[in-house]
Enzyme design. Structure first.
Site, PDB file in Angstrom:
ATOM      1  N   THR A 144     -19.399 -73.291 -74.862  1.00  0.00           N
ATOM      2  CA  THR A 144     -19.703 -74.135 -76.027  1.00  0.00           C
ATOM      3  C   THR A 144     -21.145 -74.634 -76.016  1.00  0.00           C
ATOM      4  O   THR A 144     -21.724 -74.864 -77.069  1.00  0.00           O
ATOM      5  CB  THR A 144     -18.750 -75.342 -76.110  1.00  0.00           C
ATOM      6  OG1 THR A 144     -18.856 -76.115 -74.917  1.00  0.00           O
ATOM      7  CG2 THR A 144     -17.312 -74.888 -76.290  1.00  0.00           C
ATOM      8  N   HIS A 179     -26.564 -73.418 -72.690  1.00  0.00           N
ATOM      9  CA  HIS A 179     -27.531 -73.588 -71.595  1.00  0.00           C
ATOM     10  C   HIS A 179     -26.708 -73.382 -70.331  1.00  0.00           C
ATOM     11  O   HIS A 179     -25.719 -74.106 -70.110  1.00  0.00           O
ATOM     12  CB  HIS A 179     -28.146 -74.994 -71.666  1.00  0.00           C
ATOM     13  CG  HIS A 179     -29.148 -75.313 -70.593  1.00  0.00           C
ATOM     14  ND1 HIS A 179     -30.429 -75.766 -70.879  1.00  0.00           N
ATOM     15  CD2 HIS A 179     -29.060 -75.293 -69.241  1.00  0.00           C
ATOM     16  CE1 HIS A 179     -31.088 -75.996 -69.742  1.00  0.00           C
ATOM     17  NE2 HIS A 179     -30.267 -75.718 -68.733  1.00  0.00           N
ATOM     18  N   HIS A 227     -24.604 -73.331 -67.246  1.00  0.00           N
ATOM     19  CA  HIS A 227     -24.075 -74.448 -66.442  1.00  0.00           C
ATOM     20  C   HIS A 227     -22.863 -73.980 -65.662  1.00  0.00           C
ATOM     21  O   HIS A 227     -22.111 -73.113 -66.100  1.00  0.00           O
ATOM     22  CB  HIS A 227     -23.714 -75.649 -67.319  1.00  0.00           C
ATOM     23  CG  HIS A 227     -22.785 -75.327 -68.444  1.00  0.00           C
ATOM     24  ND1 HIS A 227     -23.213 -74.729 -69.610  1.00  0.00           N
ATOM     25  CD2 HIS A 227     -21.444 -75.510 -68.588  1.00  0.00           C
ATOM     26  CE1 HIS A 227     -22.180 -74.564 -70.419  1.00  0.00           C
ATOM     27  NE2 HIS A 227     -21.093 -75.017 -69.826  1.00  0.00           N
ATOM     28  N   CYS A 259     -30.908 -79.303 -72.381  1.00  0.00           N
ATOM     29  CA  CYS A 259     -32.349 -79.532 -72.217  1.00  0.00           C
ATOM     30  C   CYS A 259     -32.666 -80.993 -72.524  1.00  0.00           C
ATOM     31  O   CYS A 259     -33.497 -81.609 -71.840  1.00  0.00           O
ATOM     32  CB  CYS A 259     -33.149 -78.605 -73.120  1.00  0.00           C
ATOM     33  SG  CYS A 259     -33.343 -76.923 -72.480  1.00  0.00           S
ATOM     34  N   ASP A 269     -19.213 -84.355 -66.354  1.00  0.00           N
ATOM     35  CA  ASP A 269     -18.762 -83.834 -67.642  1.00  0.00           C
ATOM     36  C   ASP A 269     -18.200 -84.996 -68.462  1.00  0.00           C
ATOM     37  O   ASP A 269     -17.458 -85.839 -67.954  1.00  0.00           O
ATOM     38  CB  ASP A 269     -17.700 -82.752 -67.438  1.00  0.00           C
ATOM     39  CG  ASP A 269     -17.480 -81.939 -68.702  1.00  0.00           C
ATOM     40  OD1 ASP A 269     -17.825 -80.739 -68.704  1.00  0.00           O
ATOM     41  OD2 ASP A 269     -16.964 -82.501 -69.701  1.00  0.00           O
TER      42      ASP A 269
HETATM   43  P1  AMP Z   1     -18.598 -74.891 -71.693  1.00  0.00           P
HETATM   44  O1  AMP Z   1     -17.401 -74.935 -72.580  1.00  0.00           O
HETATM   45  O2  AMP Z   1     -18.430 -74.088 -70.459  1.00  0.00           O
HETATM   46  O3  AMP Z   1     -19.838 -74.520 -72.478  1.00  0.00           O
HETATM   47  O4  AMP Z   1     -18.797 -76.371 -71.160  1.00  0.00           O
HETATM   48  C1  AMP Z   1     -19.502 -77.360 -71.838  1.00  0.00           C
HETATM   49  C2  AMP Z   1     -19.095 -78.652 -71.202  1.00  0.00           C
HETATM   50  O5  AMP Z   1     -20.046 -79.633 -71.568  1.00  0.00           O
HETATM   51  C3  AMP Z   1     -17.727 -79.177 -71.635  1.00  0.00           C
HETATM   52  O6  AMP Z   1     -16.887 -79.312 -70.484  1.00  0.00           O
HETATM   53  C4  AMP Z   1     -18.039 -80.511 -72.279  1.00  0.00           C
HETATM   54  O7  AMP Z   1     -17.070 -81.498 -72.013  1.00  0.00           O
HETATM   55  C5  AMP Z   1     -19.382 -80.858 -71.663  1.00  0.00           C
HETATM   56  N1  AMP Z   1     -20.231 -81.739 -72.436  1.00  0.00           N
HETATM   57  C6  AMP Z   1     -20.525 -81.647 -73.751  1.00  0.00           C
HETATM   58  N2  AMP Z   1     -21.378 -82.620 -74.116  1.00  0.00           N
HETATM   59  C7  AMP Z   1     -21.638 -83.343 -72.994  1.00  0.00           C
HETATM   60  C8  AMP Z   1     -22.441 -84.485 -72.706  1.00  0.00           C
HETATM   61  N3  AMP Z   1     -23.187 -85.094 -73.655  1.00  0.00           N
HETATM   62  N4  AMP Z   1     -22.446 -84.967 -71.440  1.00  0.00           N
HETATM   63  C9  AMP Z   1     -21.712 -84.363 -70.478  1.00  0.00           C
HETATM   64  N5  AMP Z   1     -20.948 -83.286 -70.687  1.00  0.00           N
HETATM   65  C10 AMP Z   1     -20.898 -82.776 -71.929  1.00  0.00           C
HETATM   66 ZN    ZN Z   2     -31.402 -75.748 -72.720  1.00  0.00          ZN
END
Ligand code: AMP
Ligand code: ZN
Length: 112
Positions: A93, A96, A98, A6, A29
Site C-alpha cells: 500500500t 516506499h 519497507h 519519505c 506501524d
Molecule cells: P504495506 O501494506 O506492506 O505497504 O504496509 C504499509 C504499512 O504502513 C501498513 O501496515 C500501515 O499500517 C502502515 N502505515 C501507514 N501509514 C502509516 C503511518 N503514518 N505511520 C506508521 N505506519 C503507517
Molecule cells: Zn519514499
C-alpha cells in the site's frame, strides 16, 4: 515526491521512532497486526523489492544488519517474522520499500 515514508523520514509527518542510523529508519506501524509491529525503511526512496539494485542494495543490507538489535530491544527473544509486500499482488500500500518486523506472540502459520 509525494511519498508518505519519505515524509516520515524527513520528520514532516510524525512517527514513533524505534531505531535510526545513517541509512535506515524504524518506527511503529500505525495499525499494528502483532504486539510488536515495526516498519524498517531505507532513508532513500526505493519503490519496492522490485526496485532493489546493485546501486542501492547497501540500504537493504543495513536494514537486515539492524534487525537483530531492533528485535532484541523489542523483546523478541522467542523469534519474529519479517515481511515485505511488493506490488499489486503483494498488497503493497505504501510505495516506499519497507520491511515489517512482527512478533511478541506466536504468529499464524499462514503467510498467504
Ligand atoms: P504495506 O501494506 O506492506 O505497504 O504496509 C504499509 C504499512 O504502513 C501498513 O501496515 C500501515 O499500517 C502502515 N502505515 C501507514 N501509514 C502509516 C503511518 N503514518 N505511520 C506508521 N505506519 C503507517
Ligand atoms: Zn519514499
Amino acid at each position: 515526491m509525494d511519498c508518505l515514508f519519505c515524509k516520515i523520514i524527513a520528520g514532516e509527518i510524525p512517527s514513533a521512532k524505534v531505531y535510526e542510523n545513517e541509512w535506515i529508519y524504524a518506527f511503529r506501524d500505525i495499525a499494528p497486526q502483532a504486539p510488536v509491529h515495526v516498519l524498517i525503511v531505507p532513508k532513500t526512496h526505493i519503490c519496492c523489492a522490485d526496485g532493489i539494485t546493485a546501486d542501492n542494495s547497501l540500504y537493504v543490507a543495513k536494514i537486515f544488519e539492524a534487525i537483530p538489535a531492533i528485535a532484541k530491544a523489542e523483546g523478541l527473544a522467542n523469534g519474529y517474522r519479517i515481511v515485505n509486500n511488493c506490488g499489486e499482488d503483494g498488497c503493497q500500500t505504501v510505495k516506499h520499500l519497507h520491511f515489517h518486523l512482527m512478533g511478541g506472540q506466536k504468529l499464524t502459520e499462514k503467510m498467504a
